[in-house]
Design a protein around this motif. Structure first.
Motif, mmCIF file in Angstrom:
data_model
loop_
_atom_site.group_PDB
_atom_site.id
_atom_site.type_symbol
_atom_site.label_atom_id
_atom_site.label_comp_id
_atom_site.label_asym_id
_atom_site.label_seq_id
_atom_site.Cartn_x
_atom_site.Cartn_y
_atom_site.Cartn_z
ATOM 1 N N HIS A 131 38.970 6.351 12.721
ATOM 2 C CA HIS A 131 37.537 6.626 12.596
ATOM 3 C C HIS A 131 36.843 6.542 13.949
ATOM 4 C CE1 HIS A 131 37.189 7.207 8.326
ATOM 5 N NE2 HIS A 131 38.019 6.195 8.142
ATOM 6 N N ALA A 132 37.330 5.698 14.843
ATOM 7 C CA ALA A 132 36.761 5.639 16.190
ATOM 8 C C ALA A 132 37.025 6.942 16.945
ATOM 9 C CB ALA A 132 37.340 4.453 16.952
ATOM 10 N N VAL A 133 38.213 7.497 16.773
ATOM 11 C CA VAL A 133 38.522 8.781 17.412
ATOM 12 C C VAL A 133 37.634 9.874 16.843
ATOM 13 C CG1 VAL A 133 40.318 10.556 17.647
ATOM 14 C CG2 VAL A 133 40.872 8.149 18.031
ATOM 15 N N TYR A 134 37.465 9.894 15.517
ATOM 16 C CA TYR A 134 36.588 10.878 14.897
ATOM 17 C C TYR A 134 35.149 10.714 15.388
ATOM 18 C CZ TYR A 134 40.336 11.712 11.492
ATOM 19 O OH TYR A 134 41.519 12.019 10.881
ATOM 20 N N LEU A 135 34.708 9.477 15.539
ATOM 21 C CA LEU A 135 33.349 9.211 16.019
ATOM 22 C C LEU A 135 33.163 9.734 17.435
ATOM 23 C CD1 LEU A 135 30.585 7.808 15.673
ATOM 24 C CD2 LEU A 135 31.663 5.754 16.566
ATOM 25 N N ILE A 136 34.109 9.461 18.296
ATOM 26 C CA ILE A 136 34.018 9.922 19.683
ATOM 27 C C ILE A 136 34.038 11.447 19.742
ATOM 28 C CG2 ILE A 136 35.242 9.969 21.896
ATOM 29 C CD1 ILE A 136 36.070 7.037 21.245
ATOM 30 N N ALA A 137 34.897 12.060 18.928
ATOM 31 C CA ALA A 137 34.972 13.526 18.912
ATOM 32 C C ALA A 137 33.663 14.143 18.416
ATOM 33 C CB ALA A 137 36.130 13.978 18.037
ATOM 34 N N SER A 138 33.097 13.574 17.355
ATOM 35 C CA SER A 138 31.851 14.141 16.834
ATOM 36 C C SER A 138 30.688 13.903 17.794
ATOM 37 C CB SER A 138 31.542 13.590 15.445
ATOM 38 O OG SER A 138 31.480 12.192 15.464
ATOM 39 N N LEU A 139 30.658 12.758 18.459
ATOM 40 C CA LEU A 139 29.628 12.534 19.474
ATOM 41 C C LEU A 139 29.785 13.516 20.626
ATOM 42 C CD1 LEU A 139 29.405 8.638 19.651
ATOM 43 C CD2 LEU A 139 27.569 10.208 19.065
ATOM 44 N N GLY A 140 31.026 13.757 21.025
ATOM 45 C CA GLY A 140 31.288 14.717 22.098
ATOM 46 C C GLY A 140 30.838 16.116 21.727
ATOM 47 N N MET A 141 31.129 16.524 20.491
ATOM 48 C CA MET A 141 30.686 17.851 20.046
ATOM 49 C C MET A 141 29.172 17.945 20.021
ATOM 50 S SD MET A 141 33.384 19.084 17.105
ATOM 51 C CE MET A 141 32.639 18.065 15.876
ATOM 52 N N LEU A 142 28.514 16.881 19.589
ATOM 53 C CA LEU A 142 27.056 16.894 19.531
ATOM 54 C C LEU A 142 26.456 16.962 20.932
ATOM 55 C CD1 LEU A 142 24.709 16.768 17.514
ATOM 56 C CD2 LEU A 142 24.705 14.299 17.813
ATOM 57 N N VAL A 143 26.992 16.169 21.852
ATOM 58 C CA VAL A 143 26.494 16.181 23.232
ATOM 59 C C VAL A 143 26.743 17.544 23.876
ATOM 60 C CG1 VAL A 143 26.921 15.209 25.526
ATOM 61 C CG2 VAL A 143 26.642 13.704 23.571
ATOM 62 N N TYR A 144 27.875 18.146 23.578
ATOM 63 C CA TYR A 144 28.196 19.461 24.125
ATOM 64 C C TYR A 144 27.296 20.552 23.533
ATOM 65 C CZ TYR A 144 30.912 23.614 25.311
ATOM 66 O OH TYR A 144 31.296 24.842 25.777
ATOM 67 N N ALA A 145 26.979 20.453 22.245
ATOM 68 C CA ALA A 145 26.281 21.537 21.563
ATOM 69 C C ALA A 145 24.767 21.495 21.716
ATOM 70 C CB ALA A 145 26.627 21.514 20.077
ATOM 71 N N ILE A 146 24.190 20.319 21.835
ATOM 72 C CA ILE A 146 22.719 20.208 21.866
ATOM 73 C C ILE A 146 22.095 21.099 22.945
ATOM 74 C CG2 ILE A 146 20.813 18.617 22.424
ATOM 75 C CD1 ILE A 146 21.558 18.071 19.698
ATOM 76 N N PRO A 147 22.574 21.092 24.181
ATOM 77 C CA PRO A 147 21.922 21.968 25.173
ATOM 78 C C PRO A 147 22.126 23.461 24.891
ATOM 79 C CG PRO A 147 23.325 20.350 26.255
ATOM 80 C CD PRO A 147 23.569 20.238 24.803
ATOM 81 N N ARG A 148 23.155 23.813 24.129
ATOM 82 C CA ARG A 148 23.450 25.211 23.875
ATOM 83 C C ARG A 148 22.779 25.768 22.618
ATOM 84 N NH1 ARG A 148 26.871 22.758 26.785
ATOM 85 N NH2 ARG A 148 28.194 23.753 28.323
ATOM 86 N N LEU A 149 22.302 24.896 21.766
ATOM 87 C CA LEU A 149 21.614 25.347 20.558
ATOM 88 C C LEU A 149 20.164 25.662 20.889
ATOM 89 C CD1 LEU A 149 23.002 22.814 17.952
ATOM 90 C CD2 LEU A 149 23.572 25.225 18.150
ATOM 91 N N GLU A 150 19.636 26.652 20.179
ATOM 92 C CA GLU A 150 18.256 27.057 20.434
ATOM 93 C C GLU A 150 17.329 26.408 19.416
ATOM 94 O OE1 GLU A 150 17.735 31.244 20.642
ATOM 95 O OE2 GLU A 150 19.618 31.535 21.731
ATOM 96 N N PHE A 151 16.333 25.723 19.926
ATOM 97 C CA PHE A 151 15.289 25.145 19.092
ATOM 98 C C PHE A 151 13.958 25.664 19.617
ATOM 99 C CE2 PHE A 151 18.665 21.885 19.075
ATOM 100 C CZ PHE A 151 18.953 21.881 17.722
#
Length: 89
Positions: A8-28
């Protein structure tokens, strides 16, 4: 138990990484077109995954896990009884 928390720690780190990577690329932009809706929904799902993994790491112990499994089995048994009753009638 430790392997489960590590997973679950690996999943948490991966999902945090995806979120950090995606936030600047998503349009709001604020126009609420399909890109904005997708970005919001994607962020909400990512935050749900993060919350679920944090819950597993920090709050769920073995006794609580067993209790949740018993509740889940009881719900499935009730659904099966209702389905069997409905199939007969």
């Amino acid at each position: 138990m430790l392997l489960r928390k590590l997973r679950h720690a690996v999943y948490l780190i991966a999902s945090l990484g995806m979120l950090v990577y995606a936030i600047p690329r998503l349009e709001f932009g604020g126009a609420w077109d399909m890109a904005d809706v997708f970005g919001v929904v994607w962020c909400v799902f990512a935050l749900l995954v993060i919350a679920a993994n944090l819950n597993e790491i920090l709050l769920v112990d073995e006794q609580k896990r067993k209790q949740l499994e018993r509740i889940k089995r009881a719900k499935y048994a009730a659904i099966e009884r209702r389905a069997a009753r409905g199939a007969r009638g």
